[in-house]
Write an enzyme that holds these catalytic residues in place. Structure first.
Site, PDB file in Angstrom:
ATOM      1  CE  LYS A  66      -4.023  -2.302   2.045  1.00  0.00           C
ATOM      2  NZ  LYS A  66      -4.720  -2.630   3.296  1.00  0.00           N
ATOM      3  CB  VAL A 257      -3.243 -10.805   5.576  1.00  0.00           C
ATOM      4  CG1 VAL A 257      -4.166  -9.866   6.276  1.00  0.00           C
ATOM      5  CG2 VAL A 257      -3.368 -10.740   4.090  1.00  0.00           C
TER       6      VAL A 257
HETATM    7  N1  GLU Z   1      -4.916  -8.327  -0.081  1.00  0.00           N
HETATM    8  C1  GLU Z   1      -5.366  -8.160   1.254  1.00  0.00           C
HETATM    9  C2  GLU Z   1      -6.796  -7.653   1.241  1.00  0.00           C
HETATM   10  O1  GLU Z   1      -7.074  -6.742   0.540  1.00  0.00           O
HETATM   11  C3  GLU Z   1      -4.474  -7.227   1.980  1.00  0.00           C
HETATM   12  C4  GLU Z   1      -4.814  -7.072   3.445  1.00  0.00           C
HETATM   13  C5  GLU Z   1      -3.617  -7.034   4.346  1.00  0.00           C
HETATM   14  O2  GLU Z   1      -2.524  -7.482   3.991  1.00  0.00           O
HETATM   15  O3  GLU Z   1      -3.760  -6.545   5.483  1.00  0.00           O
HETATM   16  O4  GLU Z   1      -7.650  -8.198   1.880  1.00  0.00           O
END
Ligand code: GLU
Length: 427
Positions: A66, A257
Site C-alpha cells: 500500500k 496478512v
Molecule cells: N490483499 C489483502 C486484502 O485486501 C491485503 C490485506 C492485508 O494485507 O492486510 O484483503
C-alpha cells in the site's frame, strides 16, 4: 571477522518466543502457508543487507504494497488530486472496514483497503494489467531485482474478494472511483500478490528510509512524496493498533496478512520480518515481538530524542589567522553551531578561513545558513576564504567569500594540513 550483526539477528529469531495466532484464512491459498517460517532482514541505506532465518522464502506482499502504490499514485496524479480522493487520518479501523469519511465519502487513509483500492485506481494505466505492470516495475526497482506475481495467490484471493469488491462499488457510488470497480479490484489484488522475501522488503524499506534514494543513487521516489508516504505509514500503517505500535515500538511500519512486516527508520535502516501467524489486529505475532525487542535493544524508537549536535565547529588560530574548522554532516542544528562560532568574530579586516575539509555533506538549509554567515562576515570587513575541497557548497554563490576549491588552492590535492590552507590564504 564475522560481523555481530548477523549473530544479533539470529538471536532475535531464537528469542522471539512461542508463536501464537492464526495464519490468514480468508484467502484460501494463504491458509496453506507453512506457519513456522521465520525470517528477518535489515538493509542499510548504502545497500548492505543482513539476514537470518528463512530469508529467501517468498510470500505475498499483501498490504505492505500500500505505501508504495500510494507513492506511485501521487507521482502520477500529484498530491492534491490524491488528497481530494483519499484522506490521511488514522481510522482506528480494521484493514477491511467498510467505512468512509462522512460528508466527503473519501476513504480515511491509503493504508486501509478502501483507501488502498482508491490509490491503486489513481495509478496510470488503461486496465488492471496495465496498472499492475507499472506497479510491479516500481516494486522491482525498489527491491533491486525483478519481482513477479504469485498467480496462485492472485487467483485464490480474487475468487474470494467479495468484501473488497463491495468496498470498490461503494467507492464508485461516492465518486471516488471513476473506473469499473471489478477491474480495479482485479488490479489491486495483483498488486497484493507480488511475491517478495524479507531481503526484498528490507531493501524496499531502506529506499523509503533514504528519502526515496536507492543504494545505487537513483531517486526512485521523490523526496516530498516519500515524506508523505512515511507520515501516513507512521500514523495509519498498523491499522487499529497504530497508536499502540507507535508508542511501544516507534518505527513506522506496514504489515501484510501473509505475515510480512516492514519497518522504516528514516535516515537509518529498512527492516523486514516474516512469520505467518497473525495476532487479532492482523499483524504477524512473532514479527511484532521481534520489532519490540529491537526497539528495546537498539534504541530505534522514532521519538527518542536525538543527541544534541556534537561539536561540529572549532575556532583555531594559525599565524594570527582565524580558522573555523568544521566537521561532520551539516543540517539545521549543526549549521546553527557553525554560525554561533562565526558570530564570535569581531568586525575587522583580518582574514577568516572556513575549512570544510572534514565536511562531506550539507543539506540545502545548512548551505544557505553557511553562505549567509559568510556574507555577514564579509560585510563586517573580513577577508573570508572558504576551503571546500569536496565541493560541499557546490557552485553556490558564496556571498562574497572567496571559494578556495581544492584545485585552485592546493594545486589539485585535498588539503592535508592547515599549512596548505594558510599558504593558500596568504597566496
Ligand atoms: N490483499 C489483502 C486484502 O485486501 C491485503 C490485506 C492485508 O494485507 O492486510 O484483503
Amino acid at each position: 571477522m564475522q560481523t555481530p550483526m548477523i549473530d544479533y539477528l539470529q538471536l532475535l529469531l531464537d528469542s522471539c518466543g512461542e508463536d501464537a495466532g492464526e495464519v490468514a484464512s480468508y484467502i484460501p491459498e494463504l491458509a496453506d502457508a507453512d506457519p513456522d517460517r521465520l525470517a528477518i532482514a535489515v538493509a542499510t541505506l548504502d545497500g548492505e543487507v543482513y539476514v537470518a532465518g528463512d530469508a529467501d522464502v517468498e510470500f505475498t506482499i499483501q498490504s505492505i504494497s500500500k505505501p508504495f502504490t500510494y507513492a506511485l499514485a501521487i507521482a502520477d496524479r500529484g498530491l492534491d488530486a490524491v488528497l481530494e480522493r483519499i484522506d490521511v487520518e488514522p481510522s482506528g479501523d480494521a484493514f477491511n472496514e467498510i467505512s468512509l469519511e462522512p460528508g466527503s465519502g473519501r476513504p480515511r487513509n491509503p493504508m486501509i483497503n478502501a483507501g488502498a483500492i482508491a490509490a491503486h485506481a489513481l495509478v496510470d494505466g488503461t486496465d488492471a494489467d496495465g496498472r499492475a505492470e507499472r506497479i510491479l516495475d516500481l516494486y522491482s526497482r525498489l527491491a533491486g531485482r525483478e519481482l513477479s506475481i504469485a498467480e496462485d495467490v492472485f487467483e485464490s484471493e480474487l475468487s474470494t474478494a467479495d468484501r473488497n469488491m463491495a468496498l470498490a462499488y461503494m467507492l464508485r457510488t461516492v465518486g471516488v472511483l471513476d473506473a469499473d470497480p471489478a477491474d480495479i479490484v482485479r488490479g489491486y489484488t495483483r498488486q497484493c500478490s507480488v511475491s517478495v522475501s524479507v531481503r526484498d522488503l528490507a531493501r524496499m524499506g531502506s529506499v523509503l528510509a533514504a528519502g526515496g534514494l536507492s543504494p545505487e543513487g537513483e531517486q526512485l521516489i521523490d523526496p516530498v512524496v516519500n515524506r508523505q508516504v512515511l507520515s501516513v505509514m507512521t500514523t495509519c500503517g498498523m491499522y487499529d493498533s497504530a497508536g499502540d505500535w507507535l508508542t511501544s515500538v516507534g518505527i513506522p511500519a506496514k504489515s501484510g496478512v501473509a505475515g510480512g512486516l516492514m519497518g522504516v527508520l528514516p535516515g537509518q535502516v529498512g527492516i523486514a520480518v516474516f512469520s505467518p501467524r497473525l495476532d487479532e489486529h492482523g499483524n504477524s505475532t512473532r514479527g511484532v515481538r521481534m520489532f519490540e525487542r529491537m526497539n528495546h535493544d537498539l534504541g530505534l524508537h522514532l521519538m527518542t530524542s536525538t543527541e544534541r549536535a556534537r561539536s561540529v565547529s572549532r575556532r583555531v588560530e594559525h599565524d594570527g589567522i582565524a580558522v573555523h574548522e568544521i566537521a561532520g554532516d551539516l543540517h539545521f542544528m549543526e549549521a546553527e553551531r557553525v554560525l554561533r562560532g562565526f558570530a564570535e568574530e569581531q568586525a575587522g579586516d583580518d582574514p577568516v578561513v572556513i575549512d570544510l575539509d572534514r565536511v562531506q555533506r550539507a543539506n540545502d538549509i545548512a548551505k544557505r545558513m553557511l553562505l549567509e554567515g559568510v556574507r555577514r562576515l564579509h560585510l563586517d570587513g573580513h577577508d573570508v576564504r572558504i576551503v571546500d575541497p569536496w565541493g560541499v557548497l557546490g557552485s553556490a554563490e558564496t556571498g562574497s567569500g572567496e571559494l578556495v576549491h581544492g584545485e585552485q588552492a592546493h594545486g589539485g590535492f585535498v588539503p592535508a594540513s592547515f599549512d596548505d590552507v594558510a599558504s593558500a590564504v596568504r597566496g
